[in-house]
Design an enzyme around this catalytic site. Structure first.
Site, PDB file in Angstrom:
ATOM      1  N   CYS A 194      28.135  50.459  -6.523  1.00  0.00           N
ATOM      2  CA  CYS A 194      28.280  49.291  -7.396  1.00  0.00           C
ATOM      3  C   CYS A 194      28.184  49.713  -8.849  1.00  0.00           C
ATOM      4  CB  CYS A 194      27.177  48.282  -7.104  1.00  0.00           C
ATOM      5  SG  CYS A 194      27.081  47.814  -5.375  1.00  0.00           S
ATOM      6  N   GLY A 198      33.386  48.707  -7.885  1.00  0.00           N
ATOM      7  CA  GLY A 198      33.224  47.673  -6.877  1.00  0.00           C
ATOM      8  C   GLY A 198      34.158  46.514  -7.119  1.00  0.00           C
ATOM      9  N   ASN A 208      22.380  49.080  -8.297  1.00  0.00           N
ATOM     10  CA  ASN A 208      23.372  50.005  -7.743  1.00  0.00           C
ATOM     11  C   ASN A 208      22.592  51.084  -7.015  1.00  0.00           C
ATOM     12  OD1 ASN A 208      25.379  52.652  -9.246  1.00  0.00           O
ATOM     13  ND2 ASN A 208      25.435  51.834  -7.189  1.00  0.00           N
ATOM     14  N   GLY A 209      22.857  51.209  -5.731  1.00  0.00           N
ATOM     15  CA  GLY A 209      22.145  52.224  -4.958  1.00  0.00           C
ATOM     16  C   GLY A 209      21.843  51.716  -3.568  1.00  0.00           C
ATOM     17  N   TYR A 211      34.838  61.820  -7.388  1.00  0.00           N
ATOM     18  CA  TYR A 211      35.659  60.656  -7.093  1.00  0.00           C
ATOM     19  C   TYR A 211      35.255  59.366  -7.804  1.00  0.00           C
ATOM     20  CZ  TYR A 211      37.484  56.662  -4.463  1.00  0.00           C
ATOM     21  OH  TYR A 211      38.072  55.489  -4.125  1.00  0.00           O
TER      22      TYR A 211
END
Ligand code: AMP
Length: 474
Positions: free
Chosen positions: A13, A39, A114-115, A255
């Site tokens: 995210c 996201g 985020n995680g 990426y």
């Protein structure tokens, strides 16, 4: 290949937060635009105005979620936002959109994360047994409950006590009526940066590309294990957790992150390009006529490969940028429609050529297989697939969705078997040494569990892992 193609993938995210600007929500909105690649499933912003928490969340892309008149209602000098593609917590349900907003005994609170917590499931069960009622299936809510339950005096103290009980990765923004707090897990798995706005206000973001868009100056990375609070008294920084070895996710460079971002001092584009150069040295293709990227993820590495090999770089595959997440695939009439709607071979460039095809990773292998076939059908004499990362052999438990290990092509197959599966004339991956030599010159400081199986944050016991993956699928 890109994330729009494969609905089964779950991205990490993105988070963005602003403190001390009259247009806080508008700036967060722009920041989320820049973080959209992290996201696409849902987006949300929460602002605080005169002690009121104002919320706008919805499913889909940033451009679709926020209507002008709704954004205009998000008043106040502080706001946090989130773009999401689910890992733990599953998809689709509106309950799983962030930032989360709750009322506690100490007032309102919002949180964006985020995680992925590796002890999220057992912690949740414990809390539920104590009577906590969860509104979502997101592990972020565990942190919300723990914070609300804490008896500590101040908001940062309560948040720190909560974070002290969870294990896993987090780049987190939390906000009460007076301040915005940013926290990064002690290993620093997911990125998080601090910037300064022209008017003196502050901004937090997953990546620097969001700072560029809103005209903020990059100040520094939020350090692993650091908690930064910005409130009426300015900025305060704490290191409440025992120091750990830094373990930034190496896949951010391969990426995830946007190429124009700078993570821990390293430009993502530059690292991808030098990875491509190294790939050309490690696995040259003597008969090649040209180098073609799989757009967009393979582009910087393919450029590097072409430059190092002295080969032409050509756009042999054209990507349609206007494909949304939802389209109906004809069941029988047109096969592989999913790839074709998004990528089309430029036969004019490819026909009769020995082609080096560069992509960033192979996960299940299904995309590579379709693209190799597509390039061959367009008339390539041979297709040599070069991957700008080592084989992905292990799933990620720290916030990047990868399928279970048995679905990872490289987990159970040799490179030769993989070559056969994707039907390439040759297939080669970047070595671990090559990856480290080119990303930053240093082998320490990264999490490379997806390539090595070395998980820096201890994983829960097997049965809890099973529960975790069950939860991910709900
Ligand atoms: P596949 O091998 O068919 O499963 O898909 C590999 C493609 O998906 C590569 O081209 C990557 O660019 C892309 N990819 C790799 N990891 C992820 C991820 N976690 N989320 C979205 N796309 C990914």
């Amino acid at each position: 290949m890109t994330d729009l193609l494969d609905d089964h993938f779950h991205d990490a995210c993105g988070v963005c937060g602003v403190f001390g600007h009259p247009e806080a929500a508008n700036l967060v909105y722009l920041g989320l635009y820049a973080l959209q690649h992290r996201g696409q499933e849902s987006a949300g912003i929460v602002s605080v105005d005169e002690r009121m928490f104002l919320t706008n969340r919805g499913g889909g892309l940033v451009a679709d979620v926020f209507r002008r008149h709704e954004l205009a209602t998000l008043k106040g000098q502080q706001a946090i936002g989130h773009v999401r593609y689910s890992t733990a917590g599953g998809s689709i349900s509106p309950r799983n959109r962030q930032p989360l907003v709750v009322d506690t005994a100490y007032g309102g609170m919002a949180m964006a994360h985020n995680g992925n917590l590796v002890n999220g499931v057992p912690m949740r069960r414990q809390l539920e047994r104590r009577g906590s009622i969860f509104q979502s299936t997101m592990d972020t809510e565990v942190i919300v409950h723990l914070t609300a339950l804490s008896r500590r005096k101040t908001f940062p103290e309560r948040l720190v006590e909560a974070l002290g009980q969870v294990q896993g990765s987090y780049a987190l923004l939390a906000m009460n009526e007076q301040c915005v707090i940013a926290a990064r897990d002690p290993y620093g798995v997911r990125p998080l940066v601090l910037g300064r706005l022209e008017n003196g206000g502050y901004v937090f973001s997953s990546e620097t590309c969001a700072l560029n868009l809103i005209g903020a100056q990059f100040v520094r990375d939020v350090e692993p294990g650091e908690v930064v609070m910005i409130g009426p008294d300015g900025l305060e920084s704490f290191f409440p957790f025992p120091a750990r070895e830094r373990r930034l996710c190496i896949f951010e460079y391969i990426y995830f992150a946007r190429p124009d971002s700078i993570i821990d001092g390293v430009n993502v584009y530059a690292s991808r390009k030098s990875i491509g150069m190294r790939l050309a040295q490690e696995h040259p293709v003597p008969e090649a006529d040209l180098v073609i990227p799989v757009p967009d993820s393979g582009v910087p590495a393919a450029l590097g490969f072409a430059q190092a090999a002295g080969l032409p770089f050509e756009l042999g595959i054209i990507r349609n940028h206007y494909v949304g997440r939802t389209f109906i695939e004809p069941q029988q009439t047109i096969r592989h429609f999913g790839v074709k709607i998004k990528l089309n071979p430029n036969a004019h460039i490819i026909a009769g050529k020995h082609v080096v095809l560069v992509d960033d990773s192979i996960v299940r292998g299904t995309t590579s297989r379709k693209i190799v076939k597509m390039v061959r059908d367009a008339g390539a004499k041979s297709v040599h697939l070069r991957i700008s990362s080592p084989p992905t052999t292990h799933p990620c438990f720290y916030g990047i969705d990868t399928p279970t290990q048995s679905e990872l092509l490289a987990a159970l197959h040799t490179v030769e078997q993989m070559r056969e599966y994707v039907t390439a004339d040759s297939l080669a991956f970047l070595s671990m040494e090559g990856m480290y030599a080119t990303v930053n010159g240093s082998r320490t400081g990264y999490c490379d569990a997806c390539f090595s199986g070395r998980y820096p944050i201890p994983l829960p016991r097997q049965e809890e892992n099973t529960q975790l993956s069950l939860l991910q699928e709900t």
